[in-house]
Design a protein around this motif. Structure first.
Motif, mmCIF file in Angstrom:
data_model
loop_
_atom_site.group_PDB
_atom_site.id
_atom_site.type_symbol
_atom_site.label_atom_id
_atom_site.label_comp_id
_atom_site.label_asym_id
_atom_site.label_seq_id
_atom_site.Cartn_x
_atom_site.Cartn_y
_atom_site.Cartn_z
ATOM 1 N N VAL A 53 -2.355 6.697 -0.421
ATOM 2 C CA VAL A 53 -3.642 6.232 -0.951
ATOM 3 C C VAL A 53 -4.814 6.408 0.029
ATOM 4 O O VAL A 53 -5.879 6.889 -0.372
ATOM 5 N N LEU A 83 0.832 -1.214 0.000
ATOM 6 C CA LEU A 83 0.000 0.000 0.000
ATOM 7 C C LEU A 83 0.863 1.261 0.000
ATOM 8 O O LEU A 83 1.608 1.503 0.947
ATOM 9 N N PRO A 84 0.748 2.089 -1.040
ATOM 10 C CA PRO A 84 1.426 3.391 -0.989
ATOM 11 C C PRO A 84 0.779 4.259 0.099
ATOM 12 O O PRO A 84 -0.450 4.271 0.260
ATOM 13 N N LEU A 105 -8.212 8.388 -1.110
ATOM 14 C CA LEU A 105 -9.446 7.643 -1.336
ATOM 15 C C LEU A 105 -10.555 8.131 -0.391
ATOM 16 O O LEU A 105 -11.724 8.228 -0.790
#
Lengths: 410, 410
Positions: free
Chosen positions: A51, A47-48, A55
């Motif tokens: 994000v 997971l960056p 989101l």
């Protein structure tokens, strides 16, 4: 021996110019205590870090408050092309050639049918779709359907034998750039040139190469390419895939999935179909915006990153892993399915042993996460953006421990 | 006049047993001050209040920390069937008949090709795909491709003329349950029975009916149905669509997109394709997990909701809207494209006027959000889960104000 390799790992990490990129991901402190060593980025990228916030904003603000206006005002409608243009430089494509959306399988269907139609197909006596015999299964299944629906048949060919198999009956060629099981890298320039010499368009599946090594689609004049974005591109589970169509091929691209998003005037809502120009022609239905914008944010980890440097580190990591495995694991216990030659190696190492399933369970229990592919393959993916040399040394050490403690099957 | 209708609205809201469901959505206080009246849920449903937290957990925990293990341990792999089973009761389907994934367009392709193959197709002299002439464009475009690739041709037929057009040459029928432009509801039981009498399987597009009225797929023995989930199902922008295949048709369903997710043993990674049994056969590639799990959370707003009660409120809302428009708007300024008869009305009202584009811009500027469909249609969608009668009265009042102030075009 272990101390010397650990020292070497520390030195390599200290010299690694990409090491700082790890901070762009939500990962535990590397190689300390019980932190996991994640060597499965070739299946699902980490997971960056940016994000979650992005989101959350998309959901709460763009969907929750702007609602329908976001299709225009938040740029939702054009996201597939915008994301495509972000992927493009990673695979050697200019702008306007890549569009994101749908799954890899659906894009394989578009590309293979598109390639057959481009070749002239059975009407031009081209009725064979050549598929590499070691393909990831879905490519073969979908190519089978594409062939059936265009009056062709599929011929599975070992990649080394493609040169002989190509000819006047070849309607299309579909090849995986890197074999998902063994990590073998195929010769994209050479195979593409051979297909072209036979007058056949080619489709490359980049799932296991994009984001790990330079691809050079424009340079080698590849007609079509597809790939997923959830492996080395870290776009999230099942993130939208992409389709590349060479610029001069776009006007002739005749998609088998001409959904309204690929229309020249989608909101004209006309009953007749007129395809849009450019990469947009590869779109189908309404794009999955939540996944698409998570992917867009995830691609920001590539800002300022040179794919040549990524490739150099990838090879250094896999070389070092093999060196550590050689040093730690008794001879004969494992065999390596991944080629030793750099020119033939992707960014993973596949090791074979009879009890691979059990060994992988032991590794995962000890915090080293790779995966098992039947019948006998241990896969270890190396993601240069967040995998370090100390991680790599630790993985090999734990592998040796597991192999020493796990009884050999049968 | 305005006061009497406002009082009636207040009474209807007070009597409305579904009114409390509005709290399940992230919406402004209804009909007060400058709060928007959102009548575009037939294009993009509002955000269910529980989605942001659930999606944040999926991203941070399931992707960020569990990573690859989530495919099994967080139930990612089986999400398409699980979400399908949540949609099923809303469209009159038993469990195991619906699978979520891909876009509506891609599912139309699966369903129309599946229907043609089920009929025997051109080999049985069935070579016509009948499509309702008023279809949403993508259905027609995709049906055209499906016909081309199965040796058929498409015939566009006014829904009222379908009975005459059906016959021994009919390979498949594709009909929109509710016309996206006019809001007209077609007779699903009658048209389905007529198709069956001609020996033809039918595909229903439920985009504008699912979540707004009872559908009864199993009861009426519909072979295939497709629909999106971002309108009355509130699944989020471009959320995954779904495919329904009647239970006894499933063993014969021959998908044109046989991706690895539809394989009987997907992780066996075999080169030969063996389709899975059941709804899973409609899957293709790796599902878009972020969008899929946002949709799964969004579907929780249906817990304990009776679709019959939703339909009753929907008709009451559209009746009341027409009553208010009649009272507030001078005669002749608008014409109504939506049928007066309840049996022929979906959950939207389509009003026609020459300057519809300009009128809709005026409405949106004043906080009443519907949409414009060329050339002359104002669409107002009524979502019974969160639209109230006071909203409805206010929308009609603002519409009258806008019409009074906007110069008539030409």
């Amino acid at each position: 021996m272990s101390e010397a390799l650990a020292a070497k790992a520390a030195r390599l990490d200290a010299e690694d110019e990409l090491a700082k990129l790890r901070d762009r991901f939500a990962l535990e402190t590397p190689s300390e205590g019980n932190a996991a060593v994640y060597l499965d980025g070739n299946s699902l990228g980490a997971l960056p870090r940016n994000v979650p916030e992005r989101l959350a904003e998309v959901v709460a603000h763009e969907w929750g408050r702007m609602r329908i206006r976001s299709w225009e005002e938040s740029g939702w409608w054009t996201a597939p092309e915008r994301v495509g243009d972000r992927i493009a430089p990673l695979i050697g494509a200019g702008p306007g050639r890549v569009v994101a959306g749908d799954s890899t399988s659906v894009n394989v269907f578009k590309a293979v049918v598109g390639a057959v139609r481009l070749s002239g197909g059975p009407e031009q006596d081209r009725d064979e779709v050549l598929v590499d015999a070691t393909t990831f299964p879905t490519d073969g299944y979908i190519a089978g359907s594409a062939a059936r629906m265009t009056g062709c048949r599929v011929r599975a060919v070992e990649p080394a034998a493609l040169g002989e198999a190509l000819g006047g009956r070849t309607a299309a060629v579909l090849v995986n750039h890197v074999d998902y099981r063994t990590g073998r890298l195929y010769d994209l320039p050479g195979i593409t040139a051979a297909a072209h010499a036979a007058g056949a368009p080619i489709v490359w599946d980049l799932c296991h190469s994009a984001g790990a090594l330079p691809v050079g689609l424009d340079e080698h004049r590849v007609e079509f390419a597809v790939g997923c974005t959830y492996k080395y591109l870290n776009g999230g589970p099942g993130a939208p895939a992409y389709l590349y169509v060479r610029e001069d091929v776009q006007p002739a691209f005749d998609s088998p999935l001409p959904g309204w998003n690929s229309h020249a005037d989608p909101f004209g809502m006309t009953s007749g179909y007129t395809p849009a120009d450019g990469a947009v022609r590869g779109r189908v239905g309404t794009p999955d915006i939540l996944s698409m914008l998570a992917l867009e944010a995830a691609l920001e980890v590539w800002d300022g990153v040179d794919i040549g440097a990524v490739r150099a580190k990838s090879l250094a990591l896999t070389d070092f892993f093999l060196e550590c495995v050689d040093a730690y694991v008794p001879g004969g216990r494992l065999s390596c399915a991944t080629p030793a030659a750099h020119a033939e190696r992707g960014s993973q190492i596949a090791l074979r042993c009879d009890d691979a399933g059990e060994v992988m369970r032991g590794l995962v229990a000890r915090g080293v996460v790779g995966d098992f592919r039947p019948p006998d393959v241990l896969r270890f993916g190396f993601t240069p953006l967040y995998t370090g040399f100390a991680d790599t040394e630790r993985a090999a050490r734990v592998l040796a421990d597991v192999l020493a403690g796990v009884p050999v099957a049968r």
